[in-house]
Design an enzyme around this catalytic site. Structure first.
Site, PDB file in Angstrom:
ATOM      1  N   LYS A   1       5.046  -9.865   9.388  1.00 17.14           N
ATOM      2  CA  LYS A   1       4.510  -8.800  10.246  1.00 17.14           C
ATOM      3  C   LYS A   1       2.979  -8.912  10.309  1.00 17.14           C
ATOM      4  O   LYS A   1       2.369  -8.728  11.339  1.00 17.14           O
ATOM      5  CB  LYS A   1       4.944  -7.451   9.673  1.00 17.14           C
TER       6      LYS A   1
ATOM      7  N   MET B   1       0.842  -1.198   0.000  1.00 20.66           N
ATOM      8  CA  MET B   1       0.000   0.000   0.000  1.00 20.66           C
ATOM      9  C   MET B   1       0.880   1.253   0.000  1.00 20.66           C
ATOM     10  O   MET B   1       0.423   2.349   0.327  1.00 20.66           O
ATOM     11  CB  MET B   1      -0.935  -0.007   1.205  1.00 20.66           C
TER      12      MET B   1
ATOM     13  N   LEU C   1       6.690   3.162   1.393  1.00 21.35           N
ATOM     14  CA  LEU C   1       7.607   2.017   1.499  1.00 21.35           C
ATOM     15  C   LEU C   1       8.724   2.246   2.510  1.00 21.35           C
ATOM     16  O   LEU C   1       9.204   3.357   2.687  1.00 21.35           O
ATOM     17  CB  LEU C   1       8.216   1.707   0.129  1.00 21.35           C
TER      18      LEU C   1
ATOM     19  N   HIS D   1       9.309  -3.464   3.272  1.00 20.64           N
ATOM     20  CA  HIS D   1       8.816  -3.696   1.903  1.00 20.64           C
ATOM     21  C   HIS D   1       9.987  -4.023   0.967  1.00 20.64           C
ATOM     22  O   HIS D   1       9.907  -4.935   0.140  1.00 20.64           O
ATOM     23  CB  HIS D   1       8.139  -2.439   1.358  1.00 20.64           C
TER      24      HIS D   1
HETATM   25  P1  AMP Z   1       1.472  -2.949   3.489  1.00 20.07           P
HETATM   26  O1  AMP Z   1       2.022  -1.906   2.562  1.00 20.07           O
HETATM   27  O2  AMP Z   1       1.442  -2.535   4.904  1.00 20.07           O
HETATM   28  O3  AMP Z   1       0.168  -3.528   2.982  1.00 20.07           O
HETATM   29  O4  AMP Z   1       2.510  -4.144   3.430  1.00 20.07           O
HETATM   30  C1  AMP Z   1       2.861  -4.771   2.226  1.00 20.07           C
HETATM   31  C2  AMP Z   1       3.634  -6.019   2.533  1.00 20.07           C
HETATM   32  O5  AMP Z   1       4.813  -5.684   3.257  1.00 20.07           O
HETATM   33  C3  AMP Z   1       2.832  -6.993   3.413  1.00 20.07           C
HETATM   34  O6  AMP Z   1       3.066  -8.318   2.968  1.00 20.07           O
HETATM   35  C4  AMP Z   1       3.422  -6.762   4.781  1.00 20.07           C
HETATM   36  O7  AMP Z   1       3.314  -7.876   5.646  1.00 20.07           O
HETATM   37  C5  AMP Z   1       4.875  -6.473   4.432  1.00 20.07           C
HETATM   38  N1  AMP Z   1       5.508  -5.733   5.516  1.00 20.07           N
HETATM   39  C6  AMP Z   1       5.029  -4.638   6.156  1.00 20.07           C
HETATM   40  N2  AMP Z   1       5.851  -4.268   7.150  1.00 20.07           N
HETATM   41  C7  AMP Z   1       6.868  -5.172   7.161  1.00 20.07           C
HETATM   42  C8  AMP Z   1       8.037  -5.345   7.956  1.00 20.07           C
HETATM   43  N3  AMP Z   1       8.314  -4.531   8.969  1.00 20.07           N
HETATM   44  N4  AMP Z   1       8.860  -6.382   7.680  1.00 20.07           N
HETATM   45  C9  AMP Z   1       8.585  -7.241   6.661  1.00 20.07           C
HETATM   46  N5  AMP Z   1       7.497  -7.130   5.862  1.00 20.07           N
HETATM   47  C10 AMP Z   1       6.650  -6.112   6.106  1.00 20.07           C
END
Ligand code: AMP
Length: 282
Positions: free
Chosen positions: A151, A30, A33, A37
Protein backbone atom coordinates in the site's frame (compact mmCIF):
# COMPACT_ATOMS: atom_id res chain seq x y z
CA UNK A 1 0.21 -11.33 25.59
CA UNK A 2 3.27 -9.26 26.41
CA UNK A 3 3.18 -5.49 25.95
CA UNK A 4 6.30 -3.41 26.51
CA UNK A 5 6.38 0.37 26.79
CA UNK A 6 10.13 0.82 27.03
CA UNK A 7 12.93 -0.35 24.77
CA UNK A 8 14.93 -1.40 27.83
CA UNK A 9 12.27 -3.93 28.89
CA UNK A 10 11.67 -5.12 25.32
CA UNK A 11 15.38 -5.66 24.62
CA UNK A 12 15.91 -7.51 27.88
CA UNK A 13 12.94 -9.81 27.14
CA UNK A 14 14.07 -10.45 23.55
CA UNK A 15 17.58 -11.25 24.80
CA UNK A 16 16.16 -13.76 27.26
CA UNK A 17 14.18 -15.70 24.61
CA UNK A 18 16.44 -15.42 21.53
CA UNK A 19 19.04 -17.94 20.49
CA UNK A 20 20.66 -19.16 17.27
CA UNK A 21 17.50 -21.10 16.33
CA UNK A 22 15.01 -18.28 16.79
CA UNK A 23 13.93 -15.93 14.04
CA UNK A 24 12.39 -12.57 14.83
CA UNK A 25 9.70 -11.24 12.49
CA UNK A 26 8.81 -7.57 12.93
CA UNK A 27 5.80 -5.51 11.82
CA UNK A 28 6.08 -1.77 12.50
CA UNK A 29 2.74 0.10 12.62
CA UNK A 30 1.21 3.35 13.79
CA UNK A 31 -1.80 1.55 15.28
CA UNK A 32 -5.52 1.90 14.53
CA UNK A 33 -5.06 -1.61 13.23
CA UNK A 34 -7.15 -3.11 10.44
CA UNK A 35 -7.08 -6.33 8.38
CA UNK A 36 -4.19 -4.96 6.30
CA UNK A 37 -1.96 -4.74 9.37
CA UNK A 38 -3.20 -8.14 10.61
CA UNK A 39 -2.30 -9.73 7.26
CA UNK A 40 1.30 -8.59 7.78
CA UNK A 41 1.28 -10.12 11.27
CA UNK A 42 -0.14 -13.40 9.90
CA UNK A 43 2.61 -13.51 7.30
CA UNK A 44 5.22 -12.91 10.02
CA UNK A 45 3.74 -15.70 12.16
CA UNK A 46 4.20 -18.19 9.30
CA UNK A 47 7.96 -17.78 9.13
CA UNK A 48 9.21 -16.69 12.54
CA UNK A 49 9.34 -18.19 16.03
CA UNK A 50 9.13 -14.70 17.59
CA UNK A 51 6.87 -11.96 16.22
CA UNK A 52 7.11 -8.36 17.42
CA UNK A 53 4.88 -5.48 16.38
CA UNK A 54 5.33 -1.84 17.28
CA UNK A 55 2.50 0.63 17.72
CA UNK A 56 3.88 4.14 17.58
CA UNK A 57 2.53 7.26 15.91
CA UNK A 58 5.83 8.70 14.77
CA UNK A 59 5.72 12.52 14.99
CA UNK A 60 8.75 13.12 12.75
CA UNK A 61 7.10 11.65 9.64
CA UNK A 62 4.11 14.02 9.76
CA UNK A 63 4.54 17.25 7.83
CA UNK A 64 0.97 18.31 8.68
CA UNK A 65 0.40 18.99 12.43
CA UNK A 66 -3.38 18.53 12.10
CA UNK A 67 -2.87 15.09 10.52
CA UNK A 68 -0.62 14.11 13.47
CA UNK A 69 -3.06 15.48 16.08
CA UNK A 70 -6.02 13.70 14.51
CA UNK A 71 -4.28 10.40 13.79
CA UNK A 72 -6.45 7.72 15.51
CA UNK A 73 -4.95 6.26 18.69
CA UNK A 74 -6.74 3.07 19.75
CA UNK A 75 -4.22 0.98 21.71
CA UNK A 76 -6.73 -1.12 23.68
CA UNK A 77 -8.70 -2.09 20.58
CA UNK A 78 -5.44 -2.78 18.72
CA UNK A 79 -4.28 -5.16 21.44
CA UNK A 80 -7.60 -7.04 21.25
CA UNK A 81 -7.23 -7.40 17.46
CA UNK A 82 -3.68 -8.70 17.80
CA UNK A 83 -4.80 -11.17 20.50
CA UNK A 84 -7.51 -12.45 18.16
CA UNK A 85 -4.86 -13.80 15.78
CA UNK A 86 -2.27 -14.88 18.35
CA UNK A 87 -1.51 -14.19 22.00
CA UNK A 88 2.18 -14.90 21.31
CA UNK A 89 2.78 -11.64 19.44
CA UNK A 90 4.94 -9.21 21.42
CA UNK A 91 3.74 -5.60 21.35
CA UNK A 92 6.07 -2.64 21.71
CA UNK A 93 4.08 0.56 22.35
CA UNK A 94 6.62 3.19 23.37
CA UNK A 95 6.23 6.85 24.33
CA UNK A 96 7.78 9.54 22.11
CA UNK A 97 10.48 10.00 24.75
CA UNK A 98 11.40 6.32 24.82
CA UNK A 99 12.21 6.56 21.11
CA UNK A 100 13.57 10.08 20.78
CA UNK A 101 14.95 10.75 24.28
CA UNK A 102 13.94 14.42 24.29
CA UNK A 103 15.16 15.16 20.75
CA UNK A 104 12.18 14.60 18.47
CA UNK A 105 13.94 15.26 15.17
CA UNK A 106 14.73 13.28 12.02
CA UNK A 107 18.10 12.30 10.69
CA UNK A 108 18.68 13.07 7.02
CA UNK A 109 18.87 10.15 4.57
CA UNK A 110 19.95 9.76 0.96
CA UNK A 111 17.78 7.11 -0.70
CA UNK A 112 19.32 7.64 -4.16
CA UNK A 113 16.46 9.87 -5.28
CA UNK A 114 13.59 7.51 -4.32
CA UNK A 115 12.68 10.08 -1.66
CA UNK A 116 12.20 12.92 -4.16
CA UNK A 117 9.19 11.46 -5.99
CA UNK A 118 5.47 11.49 -5.14
CA UNK A 119 5.05 11.27 -1.33
CA UNK A 120 8.47 12.85 -0.88
CA UNK A 121 7.53 15.77 -3.13
CA UNK A 122 4.20 16.45 -1.46
CA UNK A 123 5.22 15.63 2.12
CA UNK A 124 8.61 17.30 2.63
CA UNK A 125 10.72 15.53 5.27
CA UNK A 126 8.33 12.55 5.42
CA UNK A 127 10.88 9.93 4.38
CA UNK A 128 13.57 11.33 6.70
CA UNK A 129 11.03 10.71 9.47
CA UNK A 130 10.26 7.21 8.17
CA UNK A 131 13.97 6.34 7.80
CA UNK A 132 14.70 7.65 11.31
CA UNK A 133 11.98 5.64 13.05
CA UNK A 134 12.43 2.40 11.09
CA UNK A 135 16.21 2.42 11.58
CA UNK A 136 15.72 3.08 15.32
CA UNK A 137 13.13 0.26 15.60
CA UNK A 138 15.42 -2.14 13.71
CA UNK A 139 18.22 -1.32 16.19
CA UNK A 140 15.91 -2.08 19.11
CA UNK A 141 14.13 -5.21 17.79
CA UNK A 142 16.99 -6.62 15.63
CA UNK A 143 14.57 -8.55 13.39
CA UNK A 144 15.58 -11.22 10.86
CA UNK A 145 12.53 -10.37 8.71
CA UNK A 146 10.48 -7.16 8.60
CA UNK A 147 7.11 -6.87 6.88
CA UNK A 148 5.82 -3.81 5.02
CA UNK A 149 2.68 -3.28 2.94
CA UNK A 150 2.70 -2.57 -0.79
CA UNK A 151 0.00 0.00 0.00
CA UNK A 152 2.94 2.29 0.84
CA UNK A 153 4.99 1.06 -2.11
CA UNK A 154 7.37 4.02 -2.15
CA UNK A 155 8.06 3.48 1.57
CA UNK A 156 8.69 -0.24 0.90
CA UNK A 157 11.27 0.59 -1.79
CA UNK A 158 12.89 3.19 0.47
CA UNK A 159 13.22 0.75 3.38
CA UNK A 160 14.79 -1.83 1.03
CA UNK A 161 17.23 0.87 -0.14
CA UNK A 162 18.02 1.88 3.44
CA UNK A 163 18.87 -1.64 4.62
CA UNK A 164 21.07 -2.21 1.56
CA UNK A 165 22.92 1.10 1.86
CA UNK A 166 23.37 0.92 5.64
CA UNK A 167 24.02 -2.85 5.58
CA UNK A 168 21.34 -3.58 8.18
CA UNK A 169 21.06 -7.39 8.51
CA UNK A 170 17.31 -7.81 7.93
CA UNK A 171 15.25 -9.15 5.01
CA UNK A 172 12.41 -6.87 3.94
CA UNK A 173 9.21 -8.61 2.83
CA UNK A 174 6.56 -6.73 0.82
CA UNK A 175 2.93 -7.80 1.39
CA UNK A 176 -0.12 -7.28 -0.86
CA UNK A 177 -2.70 -4.53 -0.29
CA UNK A 178 -5.81 -5.47 1.70
CA UNK A 179 -8.97 -3.78 0.46
CA UNK A 180 -12.49 -3.14 1.75
CA UNK A 181 -15.17 -5.13 -0.13
CA UNK A 182 -15.76 -2.05 -2.34
CA UNK A 183 -12.08 -1.93 -3.33
CA UNK A 184 -10.98 0.98 -1.10
CA UNK A 185 -7.49 0.23 0.23
CA UNK A 186 -7.68 -0.31 3.99
CA UNK A 187 -6.11 2.54 5.91
CA UNK A 188 -6.21 3.88 9.46
CA UNK A 189 -7.26 7.19 7.89
CA UNK A 190 -10.46 5.58 6.54
CA UNK A 191 -11.72 5.82 10.15
CA UNK A 192 -11.96 9.57 9.66
CA UNK A 193 -14.23 9.31 6.59
CA UNK A 194 -18.01 9.51 6.94
CA UNK A 195 -19.95 6.43 5.86
CA UNK A 196 -20.92 8.23 2.66
CA UNK A 197 -17.31 9.28 1.90
CA UNK A 198 -16.10 5.75 2.52
CA UNK A 199 -18.59 4.46 -0.03
CA UNK A 200 -17.70 7.14 -2.57
CA UNK A 201 -13.95 6.59 -2.08
CA UNK A 202 -14.33 3.26 -3.92
CA UNK A 203 -13.86 5.42 -7.02
CA UNK A 204 -10.11 5.64 -6.30
CA UNK A 205 -9.53 1.93 -6.92
CA UNK A 206 -11.98 1.89 -9.84
CA UNK A 207 -9.98 4.65 -11.52
CA UNK A 208 -6.72 2.82 -10.81
CA UNK A 209 -8.13 -0.34 -12.42
CA UNK A 210 -9.27 1.69 -15.45
CA UNK A 211 -5.82 3.24 -15.73
CA UNK A 212 -4.31 -0.26 -15.67
CA UNK A 213 -6.51 -1.21 -18.63
CA UNK A 214 -5.81 2.00 -20.55
CA UNK A 215 -2.05 1.72 -20.05
CA UNK A 216 -2.04 -1.49 -22.12
CA UNK A 217 -2.64 0.60 -25.26
CA UNK A 218 -2.01 4.26 -24.30
CA UNK A 219 0.97 6.29 -23.12
CA UNK A 220 1.52 7.35 -19.48
CA UNK A 221 0.67 10.96 -20.47
CA UNK A 222 -2.67 9.99 -22.00
CA UNK A 223 -3.58 7.84 -19.00
CA UNK A 224 -2.59 10.63 -16.58
CA UNK A 225 -4.74 13.18 -18.43
CA UNK A 226 -7.67 10.75 -18.38
CA UNK A 227 -7.33 10.29 -14.59
CA UNK A 228 -7.14 14.07 -14.00
CA UNK A 229 -10.33 14.58 -16.00
CA UNK A 230 -12.10 11.76 -14.15
CA UNK A 231 -11.41 13.49 -10.81
CA UNK A 232 -12.46 16.92 -12.12
CA UNK A 233 -15.97 15.48 -12.30
CA UNK A 234 -15.86 14.57 -8.58
CA UNK A 235 -16.23 17.70 -6.41
CA UNK A 236 -15.55 15.88 -3.09
CA UNK A 237 -12.19 14.62 -4.34
CA UNK A 238 -9.03 16.66 -4.91
CA UNK A 239 -6.40 14.77 -6.82
CA UNK A 240 -2.95 15.63 -5.43
CA UNK A 241 -0.97 13.48 -7.82
CA UNK A 242 -1.30 10.57 -10.20
CA UNK A 243 2.00 9.20 -11.45
CA UNK A 244 2.95 6.20 -13.55
CA UNK A 245 6.45 5.28 -12.52
CA UNK A 246 9.16 2.66 -12.89
CA UNK A 247 8.79 0.31 -9.88
CA UNK A 248 12.52 0.26 -9.18
CA UNK A 249 13.58 3.88 -9.63
CA UNK A 250 10.13 5.46 -9.02
CA UNK A 251 10.95 7.86 -11.85
CA UNK A 252 7.96 8.87 -14.01
CA UNK A 253 7.42 6.80 -17.14
CA UNK A 254 8.20 9.04 -20.12
CA UNK A 255 8.46 6.37 -22.80
CA UNK A 256 7.25 2.83 -22.15
CA UNK A 257 9.89 0.11 -22.12
CA UNK A 258 9.03 -3.61 -22.38
CA UNK A 259 11.68 -4.59 -19.86
CA UNK A 260 10.53 -2.26 -17.09
CA UNK A 261 7.84 -2.82 -14.48
CA UNK A 262 5.43 0.05 -14.06
CA UNK A 263 3.04 1.04 -11.31
CA UNK A 264 0.44 3.77 -10.94
CA UNK A 265 0.52 5.83 -7.74
CA UNK A 266 -2.22 8.14 -6.53
CA UNK A 267 -2.87 10.57 -3.67
CA UNK A 268 -6.33 12.06 -3.28
CA UNK A 269 -7.99 14.25 -0.66
CA UNK A 270 -11.52 13.22 0.24
CA UNK A 271 -12.52 16.51 1.84
CA UNK A 272 -9.59 16.91 4.28
CA UNK A 273 -8.54 13.26 4.51
CA UNK A 274 -5.57 12.30 2.36
CA UNK A 275 -5.67 8.77 0.91
CA UNK A 276 -3.04 6.96 -1.16
CA UNK A 277 -3.24 3.84 -3.31
CA UNK A 278 -1.23 2.06 -5.99
CA UNK A 279 -1.59 -0.65 -8.62
CA UNK A 280 0.86 -2.68 -10.66
CA UNK A 281 0.46 -2.03 -14.40
CA UNK A 282 2.30 -4.99 -15.93
P1 AMP B 1 0.80 2.28 9.13
O1 AMP B 1 0.22 1.88 10.45
O2 AMP B 1 -0.13 3.01 8.25
O3 AMP B 1 2.15 2.94 9.28
O4 AMP B 1 1.09 0.91 8.37
C1 AMP B 1 1.89 -0.09 8.93
C2 AMP B 1 2.19 -1.11 7.87
O5 AMP B 1 0.97 -1.69 7.41
C3 AMP B 1 2.89 -0.50 6.65
O6 AMP B 1 3.89 -1.39 6.18
C4 AMP B 1 1.76 -0.37 5.65
O7 AMP B 1 2.18 -0.40 4.30
C5 AMP B 1 0.93 -1.60 5.99
N1 AMP B 1 -0.44 -1.42 5.53
C6 AMP B 1 -1.24 -0.34 5.72
N2 AMP B 1 -2.41 -0.49 5.09
C7 AMP B 1 -2.35 -1.70 4.46
C8 AMP B 1 -3.24 -2.44 3.63
N3 AMP B 1 -4.43 -1.95 3.29
N4 AMP B 1 -2.85 -3.64 3.16
C9 AMP B 1 -1.62 -4.15 3.47
N5 AMP B 1 -0.73 -3.50 4.26
C10 AMP B 1 -1.08 -2.29 4.74
Amino acid sequence: MLIFNTQKDLISHLNSISNLDTSIGFVPTMGALHQGHLSLLKEALLKNSIVVTSIFVNPTQFNNPEDLAKYPRTLEKDVEKIKSISDKIIVYAPSVDDIYDGQTVSKHFDFDGLENQMEGKFRPGHFDGVGTIVKRLFEIVKPNFAYFGEKDFQQLQIIKKMVTKLEIPVTIIGCPIHREPNGLAMSSRNERLTREERKEAAIIFQILKQSQKLFKTKSATVVTEWVKKAFEKKPNFQLEYFQIADEDTLLPCIKKSKIKKYRAFIAVFVNKIRLIDTISLN
